[in-house]
Design a protein around this motif. Sequence first.
Motif, PDB file in Angstrom:
ATOM      1  N   HIS A 141      -1.391  -8.759  -1.770  1.00  0.00           N
ATOM      2  CA  HIS A 141      -1.725  -7.514  -2.467  1.00  0.00           C
ATOM      3  C   HIS A 141      -0.724  -7.320  -3.596  1.00  0.00           C
ATOM      4  O   HIS A 141       0.278  -8.031  -3.679  1.00  0.00           O
ATOM      5  CB  HIS A 141      -1.771  -6.316  -1.506  1.00  0.00           C
ATOM      6  CG  HIS A 141      -0.464  -5.977  -0.849  1.00  0.00           C
ATOM      7  ND1 HIS A 141       0.189  -6.836   0.018  1.00  0.00           N
ATOM      8  CD2 HIS A 141       0.313  -4.870  -0.921  1.00  0.00           C
ATOM      9  CE1 HIS A 141       1.295  -6.259   0.453  1.00  0.00           C
ATOM     10  NE2 HIS A 141       1.406  -5.076  -0.114  1.00  0.00           N
ATOM     11  N   ASP A 175       7.019  -5.676  -4.069  1.00  0.00           N
ATOM     12  CA  ASP A 175       7.796  -6.577  -3.215  1.00  0.00           C
ATOM     13  C   ASP A 175       7.045  -7.880  -2.897  1.00  0.00           C
ATOM     14  O   ASP A 175       7.590  -8.778  -2.272  1.00  0.00           O
ATOM     15  CB  ASP A 175       8.241  -5.872  -1.922  1.00  0.00           C
ATOM     16  CG  ASP A 175       7.105  -5.180  -1.213  1.00  0.00           C
ATOM     17  OD1 ASP A 175       6.270  -4.552  -1.886  1.00  0.00           O
ATOM     18  OD2 ASP A 175       7.034  -5.279   0.023  1.00  0.00           O
ATOM     19  N   HIS A 176       5.799  -7.957  -3.335  1.00  0.00           N
ATOM     20  CA  HIS A 176       5.007  -9.179  -3.113  1.00  0.00           C
ATOM     21  C   HIS A 176       4.758  -9.942  -4.413  1.00  0.00           C
ATOM     22  O   HIS A 176       4.333 -11.087  -4.386  1.00  0.00           O
ATOM     23  CB  HIS A 176       3.679  -8.822  -2.429  1.00  0.00           C
ATOM     24  CG  HIS A 176       3.904  -8.160  -1.109  1.00  0.00           C
ATOM     25  ND1 HIS A 176       3.737  -8.806   0.091  1.00  0.00           N
ATOM     26  CD2 HIS A 176       4.391  -6.922  -0.807  1.00  0.00           C
ATOM     27  CE1 HIS A 176       4.075  -7.983   1.075  1.00  0.00           C
ATOM     28  NE2 HIS A 176       4.481  -6.839   0.549  1.00  0.00           N
ATOM     29  N   ASP A 220       1.080  -6.657   4.643  1.00  0.00           N
ATOM     30  CA  ASP A 220       1.566  -5.355   5.107  1.00  0.00           C
ATOM     31  C   ASP A 220       0.551  -4.626   5.982  1.00  0.00           C
ATOM     32  O   ASP A 220       0.440  -3.401   5.926  1.00  0.00           O
ATOM     33  CB  ASP A 220       1.966  -4.483   3.902  1.00  0.00           C
ATOM     34  CG  ASP A 220       3.237  -4.992   3.232  1.00  0.00           C
ATOM     35  OD1 ASP A 220       3.808  -5.994   3.709  1.00  0.00           O
ATOM     36  OD2 ASP A 220       3.653  -4.398   2.217  1.00  0.00           O
ATOM     37  N   HIS A 235       7.265  -7.935   6.549  1.00  0.00           N
ATOM     38  CA  HIS A 235       8.569  -7.272   6.672  1.00  0.00           C
ATOM     39  C   HIS A 235       9.029  -7.184   8.126  1.00  0.00           C
ATOM     40  O   HIS A 235       9.823  -6.308   8.477  1.00  0.00           O
ATOM     41  CB  HIS A 235       8.513  -5.877   6.040  1.00  0.00           C
ATOM     42  CG  HIS A 235       8.040  -5.893   4.624  1.00  0.00           C
ATOM     43  ND1 HIS A 235       8.765  -6.452   3.600  1.00  0.00           N
ATOM     44  CD2 HIS A 235       6.878  -5.469   4.068  1.00  0.00           C
ATOM     45  CE1 HIS A 235       8.079  -6.347   2.468  1.00  0.00           C
ATOM     46  NE2 HIS A 235       6.926  -5.763   2.725  1.00  0.00           N
TER      47      HIS A 235
HETATM   48 ZN   LIG Z   1       5.391  -5.129   1.301  1.00  0.00          ZN
END
Ligand SMILES: [Zn+2]
Length: 286
Positions: A132, A136-137, A226, A271
């Motif tokens: 997605h 952070d990706h 996530d 995570h």
């Molecule tokens: Zn994330």
Amino acid sequence: MFESKTVELTINRQKIKVHGFSTGAVKVKTKFLEASKKGLFAQLDIILNRAFTEWLPVWVWVIEHPEGIYVIDAGITNNTTNPTYFKALGFFSNWVNTTLFKFKVSRQEEIDKQLESINISTNSIKALILTHLHIDHILGIKHFSKAEILVNRMEWNKPSGDVPKLYPQWFQPVLSDLDEKYGTFNNARYLTKAKDLVLIHTPGHTHGHCSVLLNTDQGNILFAGDICYYQQQLFNDKYAGANISAGEIKDTYKRVLAFAAQSKLIFLPSHDKEAAMRLEALSPLV
Ligand SMILES: [Zn+2]
């Protein structure tokens, strides 16, 4: 801080390797990790919440497959530790990214350097698959200007917030339509000719959120993005505070658990600090 792990597996008796690297670490508000309220109240709760979680990993997964090297997600980069980096996003997103999250990442932890450590160049990979389009990706995509990058068309068409402002100018991914069924999932797409690597629509965190499933002789591995932040959330009916749709994520949990009831599934959220250890031990979702 989070140790890289490598496991050797087979697909139709051909050897493959899977690696997990954490590109630095992130802290989020505890209510972001797990909501105690619903809808808008959950969001307000995140803002009012003072407590941060411990440092969490930002896993990037690398599959050395007979058809080529696949990388799942690109992780964070050390720009995030620069206090002015998010200013380009405007007042609100700057506030969100500097108030609700904390980042810790060195240049050495960025994905290109971690690939270098196993003698893989970002130019030699078959594809980078993004679960997605959250920062952070995706920030590590800057190291993949020559690679094919795959994104679910639905995710691309409806990006969240101001994230597109952080895209490199050349970023034009190949958009996937997920129009096949796979196991308990209604929307999927095969990524390899051998049909052993599958992009699966697992919405809820974002509408277009995907996971990637690798079917090996030792079991199925779900690189779960996530969907949740740690494996046990699936069983306890606990949801993250940052899901875009409560209905969608509930349905996704149900489909993952139904899949795991039918065949061995190793479940690896992005995570989850135990994810790479479960990969190494091939510990199934139980
Ligand atoms: Zn994330």
